[in-house]
Design a protein around this motif. Structure first.
Motif, PDB file in Angstrom:
ATOM      1  N   VAL A   1       1.018  -1.281   0.014  1.00 17.73           N
ATOM      2  CA  VAL A   1      -0.072  -0.042  -0.213  1.00 17.73           C
ATOM      3  C   VAL A   1       0.840   1.308   0.087  1.00 17.73           C
ATOM      4  N   ASP A   2       2.018   1.167   0.829  1.00 16.34           N
ATOM      5  CA  ASP A   2       2.645   2.368   0.863  1.00 16.34           C
ATOM      6  C   ASP A   2       3.606   2.771  -0.413  1.00 16.34           C
ATOM      7  N   ALA A   3       3.702   1.417  -1.272  1.00 18.84           N
ATOM      8  CA  ALA A   3       4.539   1.559  -2.401  1.00 18.84           C
ATOM      9  C   ALA A   3       3.480   2.183  -3.667  1.00 18.84           C
ATOM     10  N   ALA A   4       2.146   1.809  -3.327  1.00 15.73           N
ATOM     11  CA  ALA A   4       1.184   2.470  -4.504  1.00 15.73           C
ATOM     12  C   ALA A   4       0.919   3.828  -4.011  1.00 15.73           C
ATOM     13  N   ARG A   5       1.070   4.223  -2.675  1.00 13.83           N
ATOM     14  CA  ARG A   5       1.028   5.703  -2.514  1.00 13.83           C
ATOM     15  C   ARG A   5       1.996   6.647  -2.882  1.00 13.83           C
ATOM     16  N   THR A   6       3.121   5.781  -2.715  1.00 13.61           N
ATOM     17  CA  THR A   6       4.453   6.510  -3.322  1.00 13.61           C
ATOM     18  C   THR A   6       4.533   6.460  -4.833  1.00 13.61           C
ATOM     19  N   HIS A   7       4.203   5.502  -5.583  1.00 16.73           N
ATOM     20  CA  HIS A   7       4.817   5.337  -6.940  1.00 16.73           C
ATOM     21  C   HIS A   7       3.634   5.456  -8.082  1.00 16.73           C
ATOM     22  N   ALA A   8       2.452   5.352  -7.689  1.00 15.67           N
ATOM     23  CA  ALA A   8       1.380   5.411  -8.461  1.00 15.67           C
ATOM     24  C   ALA A   8       0.720   6.866  -8.821  1.00 15.67           C
ATOM     25  N   PRO A   9       0.966   7.323  -9.977  1.00 20.33           N
ATOM     26  CA  PRO A   9       0.293   8.589 -10.057  1.00 20.33           C
ATOM     27  C   PRO A   9      -1.056   8.983  -9.518  1.00 20.33           C
ATOM     28  N   SER A  10      -1.246  10.219  -9.297  1.00 19.96           N
ATOM     29  CA  SER A  10      -2.527  10.623  -8.549  1.00 19.96           C
ATOM     30  C   SER A  10      -3.951  10.198  -9.214  1.00 19.96           C
ATOM     31  N   ASP A  11      -3.577  10.196 -10.545  1.00 19.82           N
ATOM     32  CA  ASP A  11      -4.716   9.793 -11.358  1.00 19.82           C
ATOM     33  C   ASP A  11      -4.951   8.297 -11.829  1.00 19.82           C
ATOM     34  N   ALA A  12      -4.213   7.368 -11.059  1.00 20.38           N
ATOM     35  CA  ALA A  12      -4.057   5.934 -11.269  1.00 20.38           C
ATOM     36  C   ALA A  12      -5.394   5.442 -10.697  1.00 20.38           C
ATOM     37  N   ASP A  13      -6.091   4.435 -11.392  1.00 21.84           N
ATOM     38  CA  ASP A  13      -6.851   3.491 -10.849  1.00 21.84           C
ATOM     39  C   ASP A  13      -6.087   2.391  -9.959  1.00 21.84           C
ATOM     40  N   ILE A  14      -6.310   2.538  -8.471  1.00 17.19           N
ATOM     41  CA  ILE A  14      -5.357   1.586  -7.779  1.00 17.19           C
ATOM     42  C   ILE A  14      -6.718   0.379  -7.344  1.00 17.19           C
ATOM     43  N   VAL A  15      -6.120  -0.588  -7.597  1.00 14.79           N
ATOM     44  CA  VAL A  15      -6.813  -1.926  -7.115  1.00 14.79           C
ATOM     45  C   VAL A  15      -6.051  -2.656  -6.015  1.00 14.79           C
ATOM     46  N   LEU A  16      -6.799  -2.919  -4.847  1.00 12.80           N
ATOM     47  CA  LEU A  16      -6.126  -3.666  -4.116  1.00 12.80           C
ATOM     48  C   LEU A  16      -6.689  -4.963  -4.213  1.00 12.80           C
TER      49      LEU A  16
END
Length: 166
Positions: free
Chosen positions: A16-31
Motif C-alpha cells: 500500500v505504501d508503495a502504491a501511495r508513493t509510486h502510483a500517479p495521482s490519477d491512477a486507478d488503484i486496485v487492492l
C-alpha cells in the motif's frame, strides 16, 4: 493507468505504501486479495474422509471459506484506509499465484512484497507464489521489501567454479 497492489497478511502495508508513493495521482488503484482454495479443500477432504458425506451442512470447508473471505475483507478495508485515496477492492478465490497473474492482465503495474527469507538478499527472499507471479506477470512488477532491505553483505557467495584449464 491501473496499478494493482497484492494484499497479503504480513506484507500488505508495504504494498500500500508503495502504491501511495509510486502510483500517479490519477491512477486507478486496485487492492487485490486472494483467498487460497487449499485450506477449504483440505478441511472438506478431512471431513469427508472421517465422517463421509452424510452431513454436508457440517462441512468445515464452508466455514473455512467464510473465515478466509471475512479475513480478506478486513485486510482490504485496512489497506484502503491506509491508502487514503479512492481505490477498488477486489477479492478472488483460487490458486493464489494464478489468480494474481490473471488479475494483472491489462494492468500497468503490479506491486507485491517479498515474502520469503527476508534476512538475506537473493532469490530465496521470494516465496513460491511470489516467484511464480514475478516470473509470469503480464505487466511490469514493483517488488518491495516489507521492511528495510538487508545489507549487500547478505548476498550469497557465488557458486564455486572449476579452475580454468589451458
Amino acid at each position: 493507468m491501473t496499478v494493482i497492489a497484492w494484499i497479503v497478511e504480513g506484507t500488505w502495508a508495504a504494498c500500500v505504501d508503495a502504491a501511495r508513493t509510486h502510483a500517479p495521482s490519477d491512477a486507478d488503484i486496485v487492492l487485490l486479495h486472494v483467498s487460497g482454495s487449499e485450506a477449504p479443500g483440505a478441511a472438506r477432504g478431512a471431513y469427508a474422509g472421517l465422517f463421509g458425506r452424510a452431513r454436508p451442512d457440517r462441512d468445515p470447508g464452508t466455514v473455512v471459506e467464510h473465515l478466509a473471505t471475512e479475513a480478506g475483507e478486513h485486510l482490504l478495508a485496512d489497506a484502503a484506509e491506509r491508502l487514503g485515496r479512492p481505490c477498488t477492492r477486489t477479492e478472488r478465490r483460487g490458486r493464489v499465484e494464478r489468480e494474481v497473474v490473471a488479475a494483472a492482465e491489462g494492468a500497468d503495474l503490479l506491486i507485491l512484497a517479498r515474502d520469503g527469507d527476508r534476512t538475506h538478499l537473493g532469490p530465496r527472499s521470494l516465496g513460491p507464489a511470489s516467484r511464480f507471479i514475478v516470473d509470469h506477470a503480464p505487466c511490469p512488477v514493483l517488488l518491495v521489501w516489507p521492511e528495510a532491505a538487508p545489507g549487500t553483505d547478505t548476498i550469497p557467495p557465488p557458486p564455486p567454479h572449476p579452475p580454468h584449464h589451458r
